[in-house]
Structures are given as structure tokens and as C-alpha cells.
Design a protein around this motif. Structure first.
Motif, PDB file in Angstrom:
ATOM      1  N   VAL A 115      41.790  39.638  45.760  1.00 45.77           N
ATOM      2  CA  VAL A 115      41.681  40.550  44.620  1.00 45.77           C
ATOM      3  C   VAL A 115      42.310  39.942  43.369  1.00 45.77           C
ATOM      4  O   VAL A 115      43.441  39.450  43.409  1.00 45.77           O
ATOM      5  N   LEU A 133      43.864  40.947  39.857  1.00 44.10           N
ATOM      6  CA  LEU A 133      44.444  42.148  39.261  1.00 44.10           C
ATOM      7  C   LEU A 133      44.720  42.013  37.783  1.00 44.10           C
ATOM      8  O   LEU A 133      44.935  43.026  37.097  1.00 44.10           O
ATOM      9  N   TRP A 143      50.594  41.162  39.144  1.00 47.28           N
ATOM     10  CA  TRP A 143      49.930  42.328  38.553  1.00 47.28           C
ATOM     11  C   TRP A 143      49.622  42.146  37.068  1.00 47.28           C
ATOM     12  O   TRP A 143      48.775  42.850  36.527  1.00 47.28           O
ATOM     13  N   THR A 177      45.654  53.379  33.057  1.00 46.97           N
ATOM     14  CA  THR A 177      45.562  52.111  33.783  1.00 46.97           C
ATOM     15  C   THR A 177      45.586  50.884  32.879  1.00 46.97           C
ATOM     16  O   THR A 177      45.971  49.805  33.307  1.00 46.97           O
ATOM     17  N   ASN A 209      42.631  56.656  35.364  1.00 44.65           N
ATOM     18  CA  ASN A 209      42.191  56.966  36.718  1.00 44.65           C
ATOM     19  C   ASN A 209      42.560  58.424  36.968  1.00 44.65           C
ATOM     20  O   ASN A 209      43.698  58.825  36.715  1.00 44.65           O
ATOM     21  N   GLN A 211      39.636  51.177  35.588  1.00 45.59           N
ATOM     22  CA  GLN A 211      40.831  50.374  35.837  1.00 45.59           C
ATOM     23  C   GLN A 211      41.117  49.369  34.723  1.00 45.59           C
ATOM     24  O   GLN A 211      42.254  48.929  34.576  1.00 45.59           O
ATOM     25  N   TYR A 258      40.735  47.334  48.358  1.00 48.12           N
ATOM     26  CA  TYR A 258      41.042  48.589  47.688  1.00 48.12           C
ATOM     27  C   TYR A 258      39.798  49.479  47.700  1.00 48.12           C
ATOM     28  O   TYR A 258      39.174  49.700  46.661  1.00 48.12           O
ATOM     29  N   VAL A 314      39.417  52.100  44.978  1.00 47.66           N
ATOM     30  CA  VAL A 314      39.209  51.674  43.590  1.00 47.66           C
ATOM     31  C   VAL A 314      37.798  51.130  43.401  1.00 47.66           C
ATOM     32  O   VAL A 314      37.173  51.349  42.371  1.00 47.66           O
ATOM     33  N   TRP A 368      39.146  45.379  38.431  1.00 47.20           N
ATOM     34  CA  TRP A 368      40.549  45.682  38.179  1.00 47.20           C
ATOM     35  C   TRP A 368      41.042  45.128  36.844  1.00 47.20           C
ATOM     36  O   TRP A 368      42.068  45.576  36.331  1.00 47.20           O
ATOM     37  N   GLY A 419      38.526  41.487  40.061  1.00 41.65           N
ATOM     38  CA  GLY A 419      38.804  42.675  40.852  1.00 41.65           C
ATOM     39  C   GLY A 419      38.594  42.455  42.328  1.00 41.65           C
ATOM     40  O   GLY A 419      38.750  41.351  42.860  1.00 41.65           O
ATOM     41  N   ASP A 420      38.201  43.543  42.981  1.00 37.47           N
ATOM     42  CA  ASP A 420      37.950  43.552  44.420  1.00 37.47           C
ATOM     43  C   ASP A 420      36.457  43.765  44.622  1.00 37.47           C
ATOM     44  O   ASP A 420      36.000  44.878  44.849  1.00 37.47           O
TER      45      ASP A 420
END
Length: 543
Positions: A48, A50, A131, A288, A302, A331, A397, A400, A404, A417-418
Motif C-alpha cells: 500500500v 499511503l 504515513w 483525511t 471520510n 482519502q 484495506y 477504504v 490513499w 493506494g491499495d
């Protein structure tokens, strides 16, 4: 045999006028252009992404991954190389760069992790390595933050800095946070941090802290947030820090989710918006991401049972300029060329204006990326623009479901992202787009569902051809050529189409010889001559 070109009978155009705000990659005069929906070749991650930051032609990404690989290569395939939590890529080419620090994160399998990491299963918690990444205004440094406790072999407790010229870890910037750092903002003189922490290097700092950019020393600036801070950005004037998250109070003053803090003394700044609904027994919303275009500021949210779209606000007092109420948690956002791009899992935008009517209703698959005009006038109804690339969600995730992080350099828009696919092509963790002028729009109208036309012999040597319109990911107007079996264009039409409202079209082929048999297929063409063809129809005998 005589061929006559007849313009299409396009009922949709008669009832849905095209407003001036609806940009795409071939906008009308006075409209802004979006980037194309064509995903450019980009290296991938095995996990992922972020956060993304672009500086000096380099795209820095952070997250929870262990390896990266070339575009088109499956996970574990040829060319995959280690990158743990941090990686860097050429912004214009998408190629991997040599920078290779390793961000180590603690892992837990007990309740100790509840205050630090995310619970993903019974008694199992994951701490994501990185993050946030933010650059200094002069681009000489990047600051990274997250859950890590080491960079390579050097102790770094959840925040570190790197020299962008050499790639080296800053030996002096090494604060010790007792919990996750989620957000960073940087001025010429000060580095701001926000997150879940309550102490920094043994000093009390309640989810907000600041450091001297020159000396790396913790400053006395100490506003408080009663719950987590997810995002921060300095106002264009630099005198206020806009703070977003899931908090209910700043400095003990009630204001949920989005507020302002003065950089001079840490006092709570005036903020007139209350657009992020406070927690209740049935709903919850939190900020977010926050970005600025140098004049306005924008936030994404979110929500659970309440607001989870985007809004624009005045940086000086927080008053709302516009709000977008599409449902499906947002996000990440990024503003470029007068357009606010967002990463979400939007599944209903029926409250939004589009072509003079509503946006899309409840839909699957969810739309992972949207665009909207950033410069909408205060109080005006916000629209969504015709830009609809998509991605398939990953599994890390699932709540989500996709993007991201987003960032741009004015030419290239990156998203992370994911996810495991982009526009139905395998691509994990990272993707990017650019404008038609930089890389030509080569994505044609959608082939899937574009069915064979049906025919009706009308007598007098005429055949009416009917078909259902298709649509294009980044152009609202599609032109159609109806091809007779002799290869000639029998008639043409054009229509404005969106994925949730595909008109039924028709045109008439005339001057045909009675008794002759013909088949037809329809060719859909976007403004850049990218095209797809329908299957061939059944045969018809001319009357």
C-alpha cells in the motif's frame, strides 16, 4: 448505389444541454482541461502507498510495502527489487531511482498496539511504515513520518528528514514521538507535525508539535487536539495552520474535524465552517487530506453515515466556498490546472449537478477517481467533471477500497493506494496521468457492452440503424460512424454520454437498391480519433 450522410437522431442532446463547466481532455473554449484517463507506465509496489510528495522532478512515495517492480510485471516477477516503506521515482518517466532507505516498523500481536497501530484481525495489529512525506519550501529536504522506529540502522522514532541532493538521512533531525505521526507541514522556518502522539522527546505535546527547521529543536509551540490529527497545511499567507482529523476540540474549544491554529502562538484561529459533522451514535466524519492552490484551500473527508466528499474554504476564516456531497469516502485530493482531483470509492453522486441534471446514482463498481472544478463560485452548486479512470481495490484495506494518496507537479498527476488494477490493467499501488499535450490521449471509447446495431428496412431504399451509445473515460462527446458491409460510411451521429446515462441513437442509410442485403457495424470515435467498433449486425433486405 448512392450514399447519403444523415445526421444522427440524438434525443439525449435535445434534452441535456452542455454547461460550460464540464471539462474533459478536449474542452470547449473557456473550459479547463483535465488530464487524460490513460494510465502512464509506472513502477509498482507490492503493498500500500499511503503518501506521495513530488519535488525537483522526483516522486517520493511512502507506505507499507517491501518491494517495487516495473510496469506490467506481476508481483514477485522479473525486475522486482527491495524498497521497504520508502521509494523514489522519476516523475516524468515513472522509472525507479536509486534512493533506498529502509523504514522499519514495530509490529504487535497484543493490546499494546491499540493505541499505536490498526487492528486488522483478532489480536492482530499492523503499524504502517510511512504515513506522510512533505518537502521543505526550497526543496532541499523531505520530512517523513509514520510508525517506523528505525531508518536503516539509525534510530528514528516516527519522524525523520533527508537531504534531497544527496539522499542522506539528516543526522540532526531525530525527535522521539510516543505514537504515530500522521501529518506534516513545512514553512521556511518551522516543521509542524500532527498525529496520535502525546509526547515528543519527553515533552508534552498533544497531537500537535513544531520544530525549528534550522536547528531541529522542539519549539514551545504547543496547541492541543483531543483526538487524532490526520492532515495539515499552511495557509497561502503562512500565518495559520489548517488542521484536519477526527478531533472534537482544538485547545479545548469545540470544533470537530477541521479547524485552524495560529502559527505565531498556537492559539486557535477563527474558523467559521462546521461542515465536518461531529460524532454521534449513528454517524461520524473525519478529515483525511488538505491542500491549497495558493488562493483557496480544500479538504476531503471520510464519513460513516454522513459527509465524506470534498469542500473548498476560505483560508483566512474557514468559511465554505463550495461543497461536494458525493457518497464514498475520499482519502486524497490534489489540485492542478484549476481542477481538484480526488481518490475515493464514490458510489453515489446523484446530488451533484451534471449536464444540467444529477450525477451518477448508486453504482458498482465504485468510482475510485473523480475530478471537479476547483474555481466554482461561492455558494454555487458543485459539478463533477468528465474524468473517470478507475482501479480495482486491493485487500489490505478493504474498507477504504483503493486510492490513499495523490500529488502533482503541474504536469503529472500521481496516485497511490491499495489497488491492483488501473482501467482493468494489472497495476499495483501506484499510477499516474498527464495532459494530452504532454502525452497524447490514446484511450478510445469503452468496448465492453458496445453491442451490435439493430436494423429496420423502411421502404424506398432506406434502412434505419439503431444502437446503444458507449462512452469514453475522459471525453464526454463521442462521434459514431455507421459502416455498411461494403466498407462505406452509411450515416453518422454524435452524442454526449456518461456511464450512467447512455442514449439510444439512430441514423438512416438512404439510396439503397431494393432487394439487396446489408449488414452494419458502428464505429465509436473520440475527439482524438481513438476508436472502437461494435459487432456486426444481422442482415437486412432493403425494401
Amino acid at each position: 448505389m448512392r450514399k447519403t450522410l444523415i445526421s444522427g437522431l440524438i434525443a439525449a442532446l435535445a434534452v441535456t444541454p452542455v454547461p460550460a463547466a464540464l471539462a474533459d481532455t478536449a474542452p470547449a473554449a473557456g473550459e479547463v482541461a483535465t488530464v487524460t484517463a490513460d494510465a502512464l507506465p509506472t513502477w509498482q509496489t507490492d503493498g500500500v502507498v499511503l503518501t506521495i510528495e513530488i519535488v525537483n522532478g522526483v516522486t517520493y512515495v511512502g507506505g507499507n510495502f517491501d518491494n517495487v517492480r516495473p510496469p506490467g510485471v506481476p508481483k514477485g516477477g522479473a525486475g522486482e527489487v527491495p524498497r521497504v516503506g520508502l521509494a523514489a521515482f522519476d516523475t516524468a518517466t515513472g522509472d525507479l531511482l536509486p534512493w533506498n532507505p529502509v523504514a522499519f516498523s514495530p509490529t504487535f500481536t497484543d493490546d499494546q498496539a491499540q493505541n499505536e497501530c490498526d487492528k486488522i484481525a483478532t489480536d492482530t495489529y499492523r503499524c504502517d511504515a510511512v504515513w506522510e512525506i512533505k518537502a521543505s519550501p526550497d526543496g532541499s529536504k523531505i520530512y517523513v513520518a509514520g510508525d517506523f522506529n528505525k531508518i536503516d540502522s539509525s534510530r528514528r522514532d516516527r519522524m525523520a528528514a533527508f537531504d534531497t541532493a544527496t539522499g542522506a538521512l539528516d543526522p540532526d533531525f531525530k525527535p522521539v514521538f510516543n505514537n504515530r505521526v500522521r501529518a506534516i507541514a513545512v514553512s521556511d522556518t518551522t516543521v509542524y507535525a500532527g498525529g496520535h502522539f502525546t509526547t515528543v522527546s519527553g515533552e508534552t505535546r498533544t497531537r500537535l508539535a513544531a520544530f525549528d527547521a534550522a536547528t531541529a529543536a522542539l519549539t514551545s509551540w504547543a496547541p492541543t487536539a483531543d483526538k487524532r490529527v490526520n492532515a495539515m497545511a499552511l495557509t497561502p499567507a503562512g500565518n495559520r495552520l489548517i488542521v484536519g482529523g477526527d478531533f472534537d476540540r482544538i485547545n479545548g474549544v469545540r470544533q470537530h474535524g477541521l479547524s485552524a491554529v495560529n502559527v505565531s502562538d498556537g492559539s486557535k484561529g477563527t474558523f467559521n465552517s462546521n461542515d465536518i459533522p461531529a460524532n454521534s451514535s449513528t454517524s461520524r466524519s473525519w478529515v483525511t487530506d488538505i491542500v491549497s492552490d495558493g488562493t483557496r484551500m480544500y479538504a476531503s473527508a471520510n464519513g460513516e453515515g454522513t459527509f465524506d466528499g470534498r469542500l473548498a474554504f476560505n483560508p483566512d476564516n474557514g468559511s465554505r466556498i463550495w461543497i461536494n456531497n458525493c457518497l464514498g469516502a475520499t482519502q486524497a485530493i490534489s489540485v492542478m490546472g484549476g481542477v481538484l482531483y480526488s481518490g475515493s470509492h464514490a458510489h453515489r453522486c446523484s446530488m451533484q449537478s451534471y449536464y444540467g441534471g444529477d450525477g451518477f446514482p448508486e453504482t458498482k463498481p465504485h468510482r475510485r477517481y473523480l475530478a471537479e472544478p476547483a474555481g466554482t463560485a461561492q455558494g454555487a452548486k458543485q459539478t463533477i467533471l468528465h474524468w473517470f479512470p478507475n482501479s480495482a481495490p486491493g485487500t489490505t484495506y478493504p474498507w477504504v477500497q483503493g486510492p490513499w494518496a495523490m500529488a502533482n507537479d503541474g504536469t503529472y498527476l500521481w496516485a497511490g493506494g491499495d489497488f491492483t488494477e488501473v482501467n482493468d490493467v494489472a497495476q499495483q499501488g501506484l499510477t499516474r496521468w498527464t495532459f494530452h499535450e504532454t502525452r497524447p490521449d490514446v484511450g478510445g471509447p469503452i468496448q465492453a457492452g458496445f453491442g451490435a446495431p439493430t436494423l429496420q428496412a423502411n421502404g424506398g431504399g432506406k434502412v434505419t440503424v439503431r444502437w446503444g451509445a458507449t462512452w469514453d473515460l475522459d471525453n464526454r462527446k463521442v462521434r459514431y460512424e455507421v459502416l455498411r458491409n461494403d466498407g462505406q460510411v452509411a450515416c453518422t451521429a454524435e452524442a454526449f454520454s456518461v456511464f450512467w446515462n447512455l442514449p439510444n441513437l439512430s441514423c438512416q442509410d438512404t439510396g439503397l437498391t431494393p432487394g439487396a442485403s446489408h449488414t452494419y457495424r458502428v464505429r465509436a470515435i473520440d475527439p482524438y480519433n481513438n476508436r472502437v467498433s461494435s459487432p456486426t449486425s444481422a442482415s437486412v433486405t432493403v425494401l
